[in-house]
Design a protein around this motif. Structure first.
Motif, PDB file in Angstrom:
ATOM      1  N   LEU A  64       0.833  -1.204   0.000  1.00  0.00           N
ATOM      2  CA  LEU A  64       0.000   0.000   0.000  1.00  0.00           C
ATOM      3  C   LEU A  64       0.867   1.254   0.000  1.00  0.00           C
ATOM      4  O   LEU A  64       0.601   2.207  -0.741  1.00  0.00           O
ATOM      5  CB  LEU A  64      -0.938   0.012   1.212  1.00  0.00           C
ATOM      6  N   LEU A  65       1.903   1.258   0.818  1.00  0.00           N
ATOM      7  CA  LEU A  65       2.784   2.420   0.882  1.00  0.00           C
ATOM      8  C   LEU A  65       3.542   2.623  -0.431  1.00  0.00           C
ATOM      9  O   LEU A  65       3.778   3.759  -0.850  1.00  0.00           O
ATOM     10  CB  LEU A  65       3.763   2.293   2.049  1.00  0.00           C
ATOM     11  N   ALA A  66       3.914   1.531  -1.090  1.00  0.00           N
ATOM     12  CA  ALA A  66       4.589   1.627  -2.386  1.00  0.00           C
ATOM     13  C   ALA A  66       3.597   1.914  -3.515  1.00  0.00           C
ATOM     14  O   ALA A  66       3.986   2.170  -4.634  1.00  0.00           O
ATOM     15  CB  ALA A  66       5.356   0.342  -2.677  1.00  0.00           C
ATOM     16  N   ARG A  67       2.342   1.868  -3.196  1.00  0.00           N
ATOM     17  CA  ARG A  67       1.209   2.122  -4.082  1.00  0.00           C
ATOM     18  C   ARG A  67       1.048   1.064  -5.178  1.00  0.00           C
ATOM     19  O   ARG A  67       0.696   1.341  -6.315  1.00  0.00           O
ATOM     20  CB  ARG A  67       1.230   3.523  -4.677  1.00  0.00           C
ATOM     21  N   PHE A  68       1.301  -0.176  -4.813  1.00  0.00           N
ATOM     22  CA  PHE A  68       0.943  -1.282  -5.692  1.00  0.00           C
ATOM     23  C   PHE A  68      -0.550  -1.550  -5.580  1.00  0.00           C
ATOM     24  O   PHE A  68      -1.159  -2.100  -6.483  1.00  0.00           O
ATOM     25  CB  PHE A  68       1.740  -2.542  -5.351  1.00  0.00           C
ATOM     26  N   TYR A  69      -1.118  -1.191  -4.424  1.00  0.00           N
ATOM     27  CA  TYR A  69      -2.558  -1.243  -4.180  1.00  0.00           C
ATOM     28  C   TYR A  69      -2.969   0.085  -3.566  1.00  0.00           C
ATOM     29  O   TYR A  69      -2.143   0.796  -3.003  1.00  0.00           O
ATOM     30  CB  TYR A  69      -2.949  -2.328  -3.166  1.00  0.00           C
ATOM     31  N   ASP A  70      -4.253   0.367  -3.636  1.00  0.00           N
ATOM     32  CA  ASP A  70      -4.829   1.504  -2.926  1.00  0.00           C
ATOM     33  C   ASP A  70      -5.719   0.966  -1.816  1.00  0.00           C
ATOM     34  O   ASP A  70      -6.337  -0.097  -1.970  1.00  0.00           O
ATOM     35  CB  ASP A  70      -5.665   2.381  -3.871  1.00  0.00           C
ATOM     36  N   PRO A  71      -5.806   1.675  -0.690  1.00  0.00           N
ATOM     37  CA  PRO A  71      -6.671   1.200   0.402  1.00  0.00           C
ATOM     38  C   PRO A  71      -8.138   1.183  -0.029  1.00  0.00           C
ATOM     39  O   PRO A  71      -8.559   1.997  -0.838  1.00  0.00           O
ATOM     40  CB  PRO A  71      -6.452   2.216   1.515  1.00  0.00           C
ATOM     41  N   GLN A  72      -8.893   0.251   0.511  1.00  0.00           N
ATOM     42  CA  GLN A  72     -10.329   0.208   0.248  1.00  0.00           C
ATOM     43  C   GLN A  72     -11.088   1.104   1.212  1.00  0.00           C
ATOM     44  O   GLN A  72     -12.227   1.461   0.951  1.00  0.00           O
ATOM     45  CB  GLN A  72     -10.831  -1.232   0.311  1.00  0.00           C
ATOM     46  N   GLU A  73     -10.443   1.430   2.307  1.00  0.00           N
ATOM     47  CA  GLU A  73     -11.007   2.393   3.262  1.00  0.00           C
ATOM     48  C   GLU A  73      -9.880   3.312   3.703  1.00  0.00           C
ATOM     49  O   GLU A  73      -8.718   2.917   3.740  1.00  0.00           O
ATOM     50  CB  GLU A  73     -11.556   1.690   4.502  1.00  0.00           C
ATOM     51  N   GLY A  74     -10.231   4.529   4.038  1.00  0.00           N
ATOM     52  CA  GLY A  74      -9.268   5.466   4.578  1.00  0.00           C
ATOM     53  C   GLY A  74      -8.373   6.060   3.514  1.00  0.00           C
ATOM     54  O   GLY A  74      -8.623   5.933   2.314  1.00  0.00           O
ATOM     55  N   GLN A  75      -7.314   6.693   3.973  1.00  0.00           N
ATOM     56  CA  GLN A  75      -6.439   7.422   3.061  1.00  0.00           C
ATOM     57  C   GLN A  75      -5.003   7.389   3.567  1.00  0.00           C
ATOM     58  O   GLN A  75      -4.757   7.407   4.774  1.00  0.00           O
ATOM     59  CB  GLN A  75      -6.919   8.877   2.962  1.00  0.00           C
ATOM     60  N   ILE A  76      -4.069   7.354   2.624  1.00  0.00           N
ATOM     61  CA  ILE A  76      -2.653   7.530   2.929  1.00  0.00           C
ATOM     62  C   ILE A  76      -2.274   8.923   2.435  1.00  0.00           C
ATOM     63  O   ILE A  76      -2.522   9.268   1.285  1.00  0.00           O
ATOM     64  CB  ILE A  76      -1.785   6.454   2.254  1.00  0.00           C
ATOM     65  N   TRP A  77      -1.689   9.707   3.340  1.00  0.00           N
ATOM     66  CA  TRP A  77      -1.301  11.081   3.024  1.00  0.00           C
ATOM     67  C   TRP A  77       0.214  11.184   2.955  1.00  0.00           C
ATOM     68  O   TRP A  77       0.918  10.625   3.787  1.00  0.00           O
ATOM     69  CB  TRP A  77      -1.814  12.053   4.094  1.00  0.00           C
ATOM     70  N   VAL A  78       0.696  11.889   1.964  1.00  0.00           N
ATOM     71  CA  VAL A  78       2.103  12.232   1.843  1.00  0.00           C
ATOM     72  C   VAL A  78       2.160  13.739   1.970  1.00  0.00           C
ATOM     73  O   VAL A  78       1.663  14.453   1.091  1.00  0.00           O
ATOM     74  CB  VAL A  78       2.693  11.763   0.498  1.00  0.00           C
ATOM     75  N   ASP A  79       2.692  14.196   3.087  1.00  0.00           N
ATOM     76  CA  ASP A  79       2.591  15.611   3.446  1.00  0.00           C
ATOM     77  C   ASP A  79       1.108  15.949   3.487  1.00  0.00           C
ATOM     78  O   ASP A  79       0.383  15.328   4.236  1.00  0.00           O
ATOM     79  CB  ASP A  79       3.411  16.496   2.506  1.00  0.00           C
ATOM     80  N   LYS A  80       0.622  16.863   2.669  1.00  0.00           N
ATOM     81  CA  LYS A  80      -0.803  17.231   2.720  1.00  0.00           C
ATOM     82  C   LYS A  80      -1.577  16.730   1.506  1.00  0.00           C
ATOM     83  O   LYS A  80      -2.722  17.120   1.295  1.00  0.00           O
ATOM     84  CB  LYS A  80      -0.946  18.736   2.848  1.00  0.00           C
TER      85      LYS A  80
END
Length: 181
Positions: free
Chosen positions: A57-73
């Motif tokens: 998920l952090l490497a963005r091979f997948y996207d979360p099905q719930e919630g969000q990953i933020w990089v800075d803003k």
């Protein structure tokens, strides 16, 4: 289409109520934490607890099905994938090595390789000493998928590759599991 530039990490990475599943039971739900710029975070847990899924998920091979990953803003999904991949490197337990020299496996797409950068990356990855012990040093052939090297040596070469290419953010998925002290 994602449009935000990422010139470099300024604040950090934040997961907010992230959830993911592969079609069945949730691997995790409501996962929230922050990794400030310049800090290290270790995720530990038993096999099957979602550590590799989190790295993907952090490497963005997948996207979360719930919630969000933020990089800075900015939401990770809003960043240009190519830009994110240039800033990050995922070093996994089973990193791929090519039937080529140690130098070519570290430098990968850089031709010709920069000897100073090769030495610096190998030193930082704690690979320089074992490379120097090889009869041909950096010109040693590693064999198919690195079969002429130990598991720890392969992982160190993979880590040196990420460092050689200047990844600002490293995701290590059991990348040191075969290291010998």
């Amino acid at each position: 289409f994602p449009s935000h530039d990422i010139s470099g990490l300024q604040v950090g990475i934040h997961l907010e109520n992230v959830g993911f599943h592969y079609g069945g039971d949730w691997i995790f739900r409501g996962l929230s934490f922050s990794i400030p710029k310049g800090k290290t975070l270790a995720i530990v847990g038993p096999s099957g607890s979602g550590k590799t899924t989190l790295m993907n998920l952090l490497a963005r091979f997948y996207d979360p099905q719930e919630g969000q990953i933020w990089v800075d803003k900015a939401a990770l999904t809003e960043l240009r994938l190519a830009d994110w991949r240039q800033k990050t490197a995922l070093v996994s337990q089973d990193s791929l090595l090519f039937n080529d020299t140690i130098a070519a496996n570290i430098g990968l797409s850089s031709s010709p390789n920069n000897p100073e950068r090769l030495h610096a990356a190998a030193t930082q990855a704690q690979a320089f000493e074992f490379i120097q012990d090889q009869v041909q040093g950096f010109q040693t052939m590693v064999g198919d998928n690195g079969n002429r090297l130990s598991g720890g040596q392969k992982q160190r070469i993979a880590l040196a590759r990420a460092l050689y290419h200047g990844a600002e953010i490293l995701f290590l998925d059991e990348a040191t599991s075969a290291w010998i002290s």
